[in-house]
Design an enzyme around this catalytic site. Structure first.
Site, PDB file in Angstrom:
ATOM      1  CD  GLU A 322       3.399   0.478  -2.429  1.00 60.05           C
ATOM      2  OE1 GLU A 322       3.812  -0.059  -1.370  1.00 60.05           O
ATOM      3  OE2 GLU A 322       4.025   1.361  -3.029  1.00 60.05           O
ATOM      4  CG  HIS A 351     -11.924  26.049   8.883  1.00 59.58           C
ATOM      5  ND1 HIS A 351     -12.844  27.046   9.151  1.00 59.58           N
ATOM      6  CD2 HIS A 351     -11.978  25.210   9.964  1.00 59.58           C
ATOM      7  CE1 HIS A 351     -13.403  26.839  10.333  1.00 59.58           C
ATOM      8  NE2 HIS A 351     -12.884  25.735  10.852  1.00 59.58           N
ATOM      9  CE  LYS A 455      11.263   1.150  -6.346  1.00 56.04           C
ATOM     10  NZ  LYS A 455      11.513  -0.015  -5.450  1.00 56.04           N
TER      11      LYS A 455
HETATM   12  O1  LIG Z   1      11.939  -0.562   2.010  1.00 50.54           O
HETATM   13  P1  LIG Z   1      12.341  -0.465   0.562  1.00 50.54           P
HETATM   14  O2  LIG Z   1      12.683  -1.770  -0.053  1.00 50.54           O
HETATM   15  O3  LIG Z   1      13.414   0.580   0.365  1.00 50.54           O
HETATM   16  O4  LIG Z   1      11.040   0.029  -0.263  1.00 50.54           O
HETATM   17  C1  LIG Z   1      10.504   1.281   0.049  1.00 50.54           C
HETATM   18  C2  LIG Z   1       9.096   1.332  -0.511  1.00 50.54           C
HETATM   19  O5  LIG Z   1       9.106   1.146  -1.942  1.00 50.54           O
HETATM   20  C3  LIG Z   1       8.070   0.233  -2.299  1.00 50.54           C
HETATM   21  O6  LIG Z   1       8.638  -1.017  -2.525  1.00 50.54           O
HETATM   22  C4  LIG Z   1       7.373   0.702  -3.543  1.00 50.54           C
HETATM   23  O7  LIG Z   1       6.756   1.919  -3.288  1.00 50.54           O
HETATM   24  C5  LIG Z   1       7.140   0.191  -1.096  1.00 50.54           C
HETATM   25  O8  LIG Z   1       6.315  -0.922  -1.081  1.00 50.54           O
HETATM   26  C6  LIG Z   1       8.157   0.240   0.004  1.00 50.54           C
HETATM   27  O9  LIG Z   1       7.578   0.574   1.257  1.00 50.54           O
END
Ligand SMILES: O=P(O)(O)OC[C@H]1O[C@](O)(CO)[C@@H](O)[C@@H]1O
Length: 529
Positions: A322, A351, A455
């Protein structure tokens, strides 16, 4: 190289941290002085950029944010006294709260003590706490932790059923920096509903870890939850294990969080040295860069030869991918950067897929995580003069040799044993290595635009689903799928509409698909409301 030359290479490149008793061996990565010389200017710039980052520069320019996870273990590093004070105050808040939970001063309304923790969070709000819990939680932990790190209804049901009437003595941590991540919000709603069904007062069991003023913050404040612990915009989710996100659950389990912080601080001092060969994070970044030609051409296979470190690779998948997996560099050039990470544990994975590593695609470098101390207490021989730990060590070294003999590079991080100090140091080592590598390849290692895209698409799909159902309810009988999306003015969404309705029909008897699944384009849909 012949064995004696290799032995000299091992010694020439060995990094050893005397206080942490941690080793880093990059001798099997094919590095040489020429590589160091070529990359020294880039590293000098990276060291300078890292120093500016620690001093409070806007090192996350896309989000106009500082990057301050190093301040969490050395608050005096923070660029402003109020940040230093806030970091210290949060640590004291964590310790006080945990002491009160352990003593029973903070207890479930029905009496007794809190015995279980349900942690609701995803990504960095789960992966670090999960890794640390598996690595360090004592067998007789004062509270046992359980993670809901997805929006899977069956996952919620499984845990809540397993807990059963232990819900009455369960503490719920809802962990979300942004306070709005859908999966985490769903988990919170599902768990709160379970508490309500059990006749329990959810807010009296609930704790939030989130940024000041977030949606989650407001819910927790309005409903008078037990506590709210702060998250800061200058700590990313994937580097939040040494913030309240990781320290609170760890402390509740009886893990020595001060030792985690000390280990990380000791490692930070070592990785602050602006010299490649005497800085373990720089050596890692150099090895990664060399292996993948600065373009991630080789995957990072992570193999801890220790059951308790099995989740380290999952933790690194977020921290590395990420951070480094970016479409554009800081100059706006399309680069599609990144390093793929996978692995579970040794010897188990020998394995599974080590066959391909040894003889197949040479598209990786291996990261061995070795732990010298096999176990507390006295070993037994499984063969005369040989213990199971000897096997673990022998098989690690044998695999390392077999890979090297077939021109497969590897590096080895060696810990004296798994302790809060060494786990804190390991986390800090990789946080810094990722940061230095990010500077080397000129990407912003501290934002995650790609995740936002997914999202947004998910939100659009859920909006379409609601439109489809509302339109279906207006119909007097079955309607061809094609006519339904045409009526909604989204004929181009026919496939997405079909996929959403197929899921709905599998879970909501009021939606029925009529016709052959083999020919979805000819299906009719009806609402049996
Ligand atoms: O802690 P939040 O804001 O719920 O985000 C959860 C996760 O989603 C992200 O923003 C995107 O994957 C991550 O960087 C983060 O750890």
């Amino acid at each position: 190289m012949d064995p004696l030359t290799l032995w000299q290479q091992y010694q020439d490149w060995l990094y050893y941290h005397p206080e942490l008793k941690l080793y880093l061996d990059v001798s099997r990565m094919g590095l040489d002085q020429a590589t160091v010389a070529t990359l020294t200017p880039a590293f000098q710039q990276a060291f300078q950029a890292m120093a500016e980052l620690e001093a409070g520069a806007i090192a996350n320019p896309d989000e106009d944010r500082m990057v301050g996870h190093y301040w969490l273990r050395d608050p005096d590093l923070a660029p402003a006294p109020e940040l230093t004070a806030e970091i210290r105050a949060t640590l004291e808040q964590i310790k006080t709260f945990v002491d009160q939970v352990h003593s029973g001063q903070i207890a479930p309304p029905q009496g007794g003590k809190f015995r279980d923790v349900i942690s609701v969070g995803i990504g960095g709000s789960a992966l670090g706490p999960q890794f640390v819990s598996q690595a360090l939680a004592p067998l007789d932990a004062p509270l046992n932790i359980h993670f809901l790190d997805n929006t899977d209804p069956a996952g919620f049901d499984r845990l809540l059923t397993q807990l059963g009437d232990r819900l009455v003595n369960s503490l719920v941590l809802v962990v979300s920096k942004s306070g709005g991540t859908p999966e985490t919000c769903n988990g919170m709603v599902e768990v709160a509903a379970a508490f309500q069904r059990a006749g329990l007062d959810f807010p009296k069991h609930a704790v939030a870890i989130t940024m000041n003023g977030s949606k989650l913050f407001q819910i927790a404040q309005t409903n008078h939850w037990l506590a709210i612990f702060p998250m800061y915009d200058w700590v990313g989710g994937r580097t939040s294990e040494l913030s309240a996100v990781g320290l609170l659950p760890a402390a509740l389990q009886g893990i020595a969080i001060e030792e985690m912080l000390t280990g990380a601080k000791q490692m930070d001092a070592a990785t602050r040295v602006p010299q490649i060969k005497t800085n373990p994070a720089a050596l890692l970044a150099l090895a990664w860069y060399h292996a993948g030609n600065g373009k991630g051409e080789k995957d990072m296979v992570v193999l801890p030869y220790k059951d308790s470190l099995q989740l380290f690779s999952r933790y690194l998948q977020q921290l590395v991918m990420e951070s480094l997996g970016k479409e554009k560099d800081l100059d706006g050039q399309i680069v599609h950067q990144g390093i793929a990470v996978y692995g579970n544990k040794g010897t188990t994975d020998q394995h599974a897929y080590v066959q391909q590593l040894r003889d197949g695609l040479a598209n990786f470098f291996l990261t061995f995580i070795e732990v010298l101390k096999d176990r507390p207490g006295t070993p037994i021989d499984v063969e005369p003069g040989i213990t199971s730990g000897d096997y673990l060590c022998g098989l690690l070294l044998g695999t390392r040799q077999a890979l090297y003999d077939n021109d497969r590079p590897s590096l080895t991080v060696t810990l004296p044993e798994v302790t809060p100090t060494t786990v804190g140091a390991l986390i800090a080592l990789y946080e810094r290595a990722v940061g230095l590598y990010g500077f080397l390849v000129n990407v912003n290692a501290y934002h995650q635009p790609g995740v936002e895209a997914g999202k947004k698409a998910a939100a659009a799909n859920l909006a379409l689903q609601l439109k489809l159902v509302n339109a279906l309810k207006q119909e007097s009988g079955p309607i061809p799928l094609i006519d339904l999306v045409t009526k909604l003015g989204v004929p181009e969404q026919a496939e997405m509409a079909y996929l959403l309705l197929r899921h709905l029909a599998a879970n909501d008897q009021r939606v029925e698909l009529l016709g052959s699944p083999q020919t979805p384009g000819q299906l009719r849909v009806v609402w049996q409301g």
